[in-house]
Design a protein around this motif. Structure first.
Motif, PDB file in Angstrom:
ATOM      1  N   HIS A 183      10.073  11.021  49.525  1.00  0.00           N
ATOM      2  CA  HIS A 183       8.876  10.347  49.019  1.00  0.00           C
ATOM      3  C   HIS A 183       7.863  11.351  48.480  1.00  0.00           C
ATOM      4  O   HIS A 183       7.138  11.079  47.505  1.00  0.00           O
ATOM      5  N   GLU A 188      10.452   7.321  42.671  1.00  0.00           N
ATOM      6  CA  GLU A 188      10.355   6.093  43.469  1.00  0.00           C
ATOM      7  C   GLU A 188      11.737   5.502  43.716  1.00  0.00           C
ATOM      8  O   GLU A 188      12.020   4.988  44.799  1.00  0.00           O
ATOM      9  N   TYR A 191      13.456   7.362  46.458  1.00  0.00           N
ATOM     10  CA  TYR A 191      12.796   7.026  47.724  1.00  0.00           C
ATOM     11  C   TYR A 191      13.320   5.690  48.261  1.00  0.00           C
ATOM     12  O   TYR A 191      13.597   5.550  49.457  1.00  0.00           O
ATOM     13  N   SER A 221      12.425  -3.994  45.641  1.00  0.00           N
ATOM     14  CA  SER A 221      11.854  -2.770  45.071  1.00  0.00           C
ATOM     15  C   SER A 221      12.636  -2.308  43.847  1.00  0.00           C
ATOM     16  O   SER A 221      12.060  -1.903  42.838  1.00  0.00           O
TER      17      SER A 221
END
Length: 589
Positions: A183, A188, A191, A221
């Motif tokens: 992170h 992203e 992560y 996500s």
């Protein structure tokens, strides 16, 4: 005469310098610059880097040791990046030992990480974990120069080893660090994918709600980032859980998303090669909704995948419902053979792990013996000098002691004189008061002073937050959960091995009774779950044998956990002194 002497001296020094160069090799700055360039290339193109390094194979033998070690470090890094399987640890150990004494933080981090990778390829899990722990100790995460491209894989490799050894709590500990640094440094998307790796340990812990939460969070996500295929691929892991819970509509919805959005299926509905295990998942669903023929077809496709045993079991169950006993017998035999193969492999792995532990313990004993011999040699080296200095030091100490004692006597006399003067003034004041016959005023003043002092004491006790009855450690020791653990060790309970809920209760009680100590161990020093449990049991007075029984660990594992905790908490190598340090810290906090 002086000139002749100086010339002879210079000639002698030149001879010594030439001898040293002959023994240590020469430094090739141009080659080192080229090696540094190859080191950068190895990050993205390791195969090209290995080809370029072959030019230096014969030349490296004539270099100085530092240059040779740099060459071997770059070579191992490129081999690791190219997924070359390591088969010997001799060079890796030499490189790690050299950089542990001469390298920068990042060089020591890389050298110990590569040593751990070598041990991993050789199947030596205990040595690999120790090397990875050594690598972590080398990393300076407070520095802007910290090489996270190496530190992140360290935690990633540790999580894989813990996962293979069925240690989900330790796997979660390693993955938490892995995820945090991903992170901090990566995209992203990476992560999100890193967090997805928590599915396996939570599934092993049978925490299905946590597993579903991770899967759904990963799906949503990735969808937000526009990664529809990878999102659909992540979602399929939840099908089994929905089937177990009887949520067949939800399982069907997930399967539809996977089959239509993952991009893994061709026009005929066949999944991409290497992903055939999905047929077993779909077969379980079809069996649950009564589509027997479709389930049989998918189970047959799942044979020779990682679900071979389950596929045979599914076929056996289907033919049992069809009352086809010949097929039931046929697949029962195949199921038994597949199970035997799995069990044999598990036994081989267990024997190999035991052998690795034995070899690791033996290597540790040899290393300890060598360290002991080195310590004795150093003692003899400084012994004579110590003896010479001892007399001077003793005389100086006696002089300081005499001087300090005389000063103490003078200070004591000065204090006695000062106290006597103050007492004399008090007595004079009291006599004056009595002579004025103001007895009532004297009593009132004393009572007022007594009240003020009592209020001050109560206010200080209230603001200090310190317990006024029992010591915090004593309260923790007398808690119900601590007594449960004592009864377990005494075999007074039906289930002597603590459950995870009991461990969590023990840690919760510890944080309640000794919050400052808990904060130091968990938040400041970031002990692993095993290290935290060992420290708590030590504070409760359990010996090493009891700790091993309660945690289900062998003595070597307990000793290593104590050594790591001792280094993190007090900066002391080895397990010795951890108990004393913990008790002193509990009194100070």
């Amino acid at each position: 005469m002086m000139i002749v002497f100086q010339k002879k001296t210079l000639s002698f020094l030149a001879y010594i310098a030439l001898a040293v160069l002959a023994l240590t090799g020469c430094h090739d700055q141009k080659a080192m610059n080229e090696l540094e360039a190859i080191n950068q290339i190895a990050d993205e193109h390791p195969d090209s880097a290995l080809t370029m390094l072959k030019v230096y194979e014969d030349k490296a033998d004539h270099w100085s040791k530092g240059d040779r070690m740099h060459y071997e470090l770059v070579k191992m890094k490129a081999q690791n990046k190219a997924n070359v399987l390591f088969s010997s640890d001799s060079i890796a150990k030499e490189v790690a030992d050299y950089y542990n004494h001469h390298g920068t933080d990042n060089e020591r981090l890389l050298a110990n990480y590569l040593l751990g990778r070598v041990y991993s390829d050789m199947g030596e899990a205990p040595q690999a974990l120790q090397a990875f722990y050594d690598a972590i100790e080398c990393a300076d995460t407070l520095s802007d120069e910290c090489d996270y491209d190496v530190l992140i894989p360290v935690y990633g490799q540790m999580s894989l080893i813990y996962g293979n050894q069925n240690l989900p709590h330790d796997e979660i500990w390693a993955l938490r660090h892995y995820i945090d640094y991903i992170h901090k440094t990566d995209s992203e998307k990476e992560y999100i994918i890193a967090k997805e790796r928590l599915i396996n340990p939570y599934y092993q812990l049978d925490e299905k709600d946590s597993v579903l939460a991770i899967i759904n969070d990963t799906y949503k996500s990735l969808k937000k980032l526009g990664e529809d295929r990878e999102a659909a691929d992540a979602l399929v892991s939840s099908v089994f859980i929905y089937i177990e819970r009887g949520q067949l509509d939800e399982a069907r919805r997930v399967m539809d998303i996977f089959e239509h959005e993952s991009g893994l299926f061709d026009a005929r509905g066949n999944i991409e090669k290497g992903r055939e295990n999905y047929y077993y998942i779909r077969g379980v669903y079809e069996q649950a909704v009564g589509k027997v023929d479709a389930a049989e077809k998918d189970f047959r496709k799942a044979v020779n995948t990682c679900f071979t045993v389950d596929a045979y079991k599914g076929l056996m169950s289907l033919y049992h419902k069809k009352h086809n006993m010949d097929s039931v017998l046929h697949f029962a035999l195949l199921h038994e053979q597949a199970l035997d193969s799995v069990h044999n492999q598990m036994q081989i792995d267990a024997i190999h792990q035991m052998s690795s532990m034995y070899n690791y313990s033996r290597s540790q004993k040899l290393a300890e013996q060598e360290a002991h011999n080195a310590r004795i040699a150093r003692i003899w080296t400084i012994g004579i000098l110590f003896t010479v200095l001892l007399g001077v030091a003793l005389a100086y100490k006696l002089y300081l002691s005499y001087k300090r004692k005389k000063q103490e006597e003078i200070d004591l006399l000065s204090k006695s004189l000062s106290d006597a003067k103050k007492e004399y003034q008090v007595v004079q004041s009291e006599l004056l008061t009595l002579n004025n016959r103001d007895i009532k005023k004297l009593i009132a003043d004393k009572e007022k002073k007594e009240k003020e002092l009592r209020q001050t004491i109560e206010r200080l006790e209230a603001s200090s937050g310190l317990p006024t009855d029992k010591d915090s450690l004593e309260k923790f020791d007398e808690s119900v959960i601590a007594k449960v653990f004592r009864r377990k060790q005494d075999n007074k309970l039906e289930k002597p091995s603590p459950r995870q809920a009991e461990w969590r209760a023990l840690v919760l009680q510890f944080s309640k009774e000794m919050p400052a100590m808990h904060h130091m161990l968990v938040e400041e020093k970031k002990l692993s779950p095993l290290e935290l449990n060992v420290c708590i049991l030590i504070l409760l007075g359990f010996d090493d044998a009891s700790i091993g029984n309660l945690t289900g660990s062998i003595p070597q594992t307990i000793t290593k956990a104590k050594a790591r905790a001792n280094m993190k908490l007090f900066g002391v190598k080895g397990a010795h002194g951890l108990k004393r340090g913990l008790f002193l810290a509990s009194k100070d906090l």
